[in-house]
Scaffold this active site. Structure first.
Site, PDB file in Angstrom:
ATOM      1  N   LYS A   9       0.821  -1.219   0.000  1.00  0.00           N
ATOM      2  CA  LYS A   9       0.000   0.000   0.000  1.00  0.00           C
ATOM      3  C   LYS A   9       0.856   1.271   0.000  1.00  0.00           C
ATOM      4  CE  LYS A   9      -3.947  -2.224   2.213  1.00  0.00           C
ATOM      5  NZ  LYS A   9      -4.978  -2.116   3.271  1.00  0.00           N
ATOM      6  N   TYR A  49     -12.565  -1.552  -3.572  1.00  0.00           N
ATOM      7  CA  TYR A  49     -13.046  -1.678  -2.190  1.00  0.00           C
ATOM      8  C   TYR A  49     -14.565  -1.522  -2.085  1.00  0.00           C
ATOM      9  CZ  TYR A  49      -8.347  -1.896  -0.201  1.00  0.00           C
ATOM     10  OH  TYR A  49      -7.088  -2.303   0.162  1.00  0.00           O
ATOM     11  N   PHE A  57     -15.396   3.963   7.174  1.00  0.00           N
ATOM     12  CA  PHE A  57     -14.015   4.295   6.779  1.00  0.00           C
ATOM     13  C   PHE A  57     -13.802   4.295   5.265  1.00  0.00           C
ATOM     14  CE2 PHE A  57     -14.107  -0.301   7.840  1.00  0.00           C
ATOM     15  CZ  PHE A  57     -13.655  -0.861   6.649  1.00  0.00           C
ATOM     16  N   ARG A  85      -2.318 -14.541   4.597  1.00  0.00           N
ATOM     17  CA  ARG A  85      -2.932 -13.753   5.669  1.00  0.00           C
ATOM     18  C   ARG A  85      -2.223 -13.989   7.007  1.00  0.00           C
ATOM     19  NH1 ARG A  85      -7.530 -11.024   4.359  1.00  0.00           N
ATOM     20  NH2 ARG A  85      -8.597 -11.283   6.345  1.00  0.00           N
ATOM     21  N   THR A  91      -5.535  -7.213  10.476  1.00  0.00           N
ATOM     22  CA  THR A  91      -5.762  -5.898   9.852  1.00  0.00           C
ATOM     23  C   THR A  91      -5.186  -4.777  10.711  1.00  0.00           C
ATOM     24  OG1 THR A  91      -7.806  -6.770   8.923  1.00  0.00           O
ATOM     25  CG2 THR A  91      -7.568  -4.380   8.923  1.00  0.00           C
ATOM     26  N   ASN A 112      -2.125   0.152   6.660  1.00  0.00           N
ATOM     27  CA  ASN A 112      -1.609  -1.103   7.218  1.00  0.00           C
ATOM     28  C   ASN A 112      -0.697  -1.870   6.256  1.00  0.00           C
ATOM     29  OD1 ASN A 112      -3.596  -1.985   5.523  1.00  0.00           O
ATOM     30  ND2 ASN A 112      -4.666  -3.248   7.023  1.00  0.00           N
ATOM     31  N   HIS A 115      -2.181  -5.414   1.536  1.00  0.00           N
ATOM     32  CA  HIS A 115      -3.502  -6.038   1.393  1.00  0.00           C
ATOM     33  C   HIS A 115      -3.314  -7.503   1.015  1.00  0.00           C
ATOM     34  CE1 HIS A 115      -7.630  -6.691  -0.041  1.00  0.00           C
ATOM     35  NE2 HIS A 115      -7.073  -7.347  -1.044  1.00  0.00           N
ATOM     36  N   GLU A 126      -9.907 -10.331  -7.504  1.00  0.00           N
ATOM     37  CA  GLU A 126      -8.946  -9.243  -7.288  1.00  0.00           C
ATOM     38  C   GLU A 126      -7.746  -9.364  -8.240  1.00  0.00           C
ATOM     39  OE1 GLU A 126     -10.049  -8.525  -2.579  1.00  0.00           O
ATOM     40  OE2 GLU A 126      -8.017  -9.156  -3.107  1.00  0.00           O
TER      41      GLU A 126
HETATM   42  P1  CMP Z   1      -7.506  -4.413   3.769  1.00  0.00           P
HETATM   43  O1  CMP Z   1      -7.329  -5.736   4.396  1.00  0.00           O
HETATM   44  O2  CMP Z   1      -6.759  -4.077   2.557  1.00  0.00           O
HETATM   45  O3  CMP Z   1      -9.056  -4.214   3.424  1.00  0.00           O
HETATM   46  C1  CMP Z   1      -9.832  -3.154   3.810  1.00  0.00           C
HETATM   47  C2  CMP Z   1      -9.012  -2.030   4.356  1.00  0.00           C
HETATM   48  O4  CMP Z   1      -9.786  -1.034   5.012  1.00  0.00           O
HETATM   49  C3  CMP Z   1      -8.087  -2.550   5.435  1.00  0.00           C
HETATM   50  O5  CMP Z   1      -7.104  -3.320   4.880  1.00  0.00           O
HETATM   51  C4  CMP Z   1      -7.655  -1.243   6.084  1.00  0.00           C
HETATM   52  O6  CMP Z   1      -6.729  -0.536   5.261  1.00  0.00           O
HETATM   53  C5  CMP Z   1      -8.982  -0.498   6.061  1.00  0.00           C
HETATM   54  N1  CMP Z   1      -9.750  -0.681   7.296  1.00  0.00           N
HETATM   55  C6  CMP Z   1     -10.334  -1.797   7.751  1.00  0.00           C
HETATM   56  N2  CMP Z   1     -10.993  -1.562   8.911  1.00  0.00           N
HETATM   57  C7  CMP Z   1     -10.812  -0.256   9.165  1.00  0.00           C
HETATM   58  C8  CMP Z   1     -11.250   0.599  10.216  1.00  0.00           C
HETATM   59  N3  CMP Z   1     -12.014   0.143  11.224  1.00  0.00           N
HETATM   60  N4  CMP Z   1     -10.886   1.899  10.167  1.00  0.00           N
HETATM   61  C9  CMP Z   1     -10.140   2.352   9.143  1.00  0.00           C
HETATM   62  N5  CMP Z   1      -9.688   1.586   8.109  1.00  0.00           N
HETATM   63  C10 CMP Z   1     -10.022   0.295   8.141  1.00  0.00           C
END
Ligand code: CMP
Length: 138
Positions: A9, A49, A57, A85, A91, A112, A115, A126
């Site tokens: 990311k 997404y 979010f 994973r 996450t 984070n 992905h 995807e």
């Molecule tokens: P990812 O696993 O790529 O898929 C969805 C993304 O949304 C996740 O990683 C984070 O980057 C973001 N995300 C998921 N939960 C939250 C949250 N509670 N607040 C903010 N961002 C989130």
């Protein structure tokens, strides 16, 4: 062998962690069978997404994912989806196990670092979002 989609990311690219993350994935035995460096448009990020579009979010996530370049990759391994994973961790990096990619390199719950597809069905969708068959080596 199964395939999964990874995206390094924009936070990780900004922090110059992409090399360390790729090394980490290779050390864990994942095989990179496709990769690109790209900058998502708002339309791309909204579509990718879309499953989260009702979540509070969503808009911030789209803004973050379009804030700089990212690196989508197709990774191959036995049970790649669940194995990857495990390698990346939860996450929320604060809850991630020691030694996982997110524990080592993520900034926050949103930023984070990486992905990973959450199911084999989503992995196929995807992968097709970013890559065509001819982009993927066998
Ligand atoms: P990812 O696993 O790529 O898929 C969805 C993304 O949304 C996740 O990683 C984070 O980057 C973001 N995300 C998921 N939960 C939250 C949250 N509670 N607040 C903010 N961002 C989130």
């Amino acid at each position: 062998m199964q395939r999964t989609l990874a995206i390094i990311k924009p936070d990780a690219i900004r922090n110059n962690y992409q090399g360390k993350i790729i090394d980490h994935l290779l050390d864990k035995g994942l095989r990179i069978v496709a990769a690109e460096l790209t900058w998502l448009t708002t339309e791309d990020a909204r579509e990718f997404y879309a499953v989260h579009k009702e979540r509070p979010f969503y808009d911030d996530l789209v803004e973050f994912m379009t804030s700089g370049p990212c690196m989508p990759m197709v990774l191959e391994h036995e049970n790649a989806v669940s194995y990857f994973r495990e390698v990346i961790g939860t996450t929320n990096p604060e809850e991630a196990d020691e030694g996982t990619v997110r524990k080592l390199y993520a900034e926050s719950l949103q930023n984070n670092a990486i992905h990973g597809s959450d199911s084999p069905e989503n992995a196929q969708k995807e992968i097709a979002f970013f890559f065509s068959a001819r982009d993927i080596i066998s």
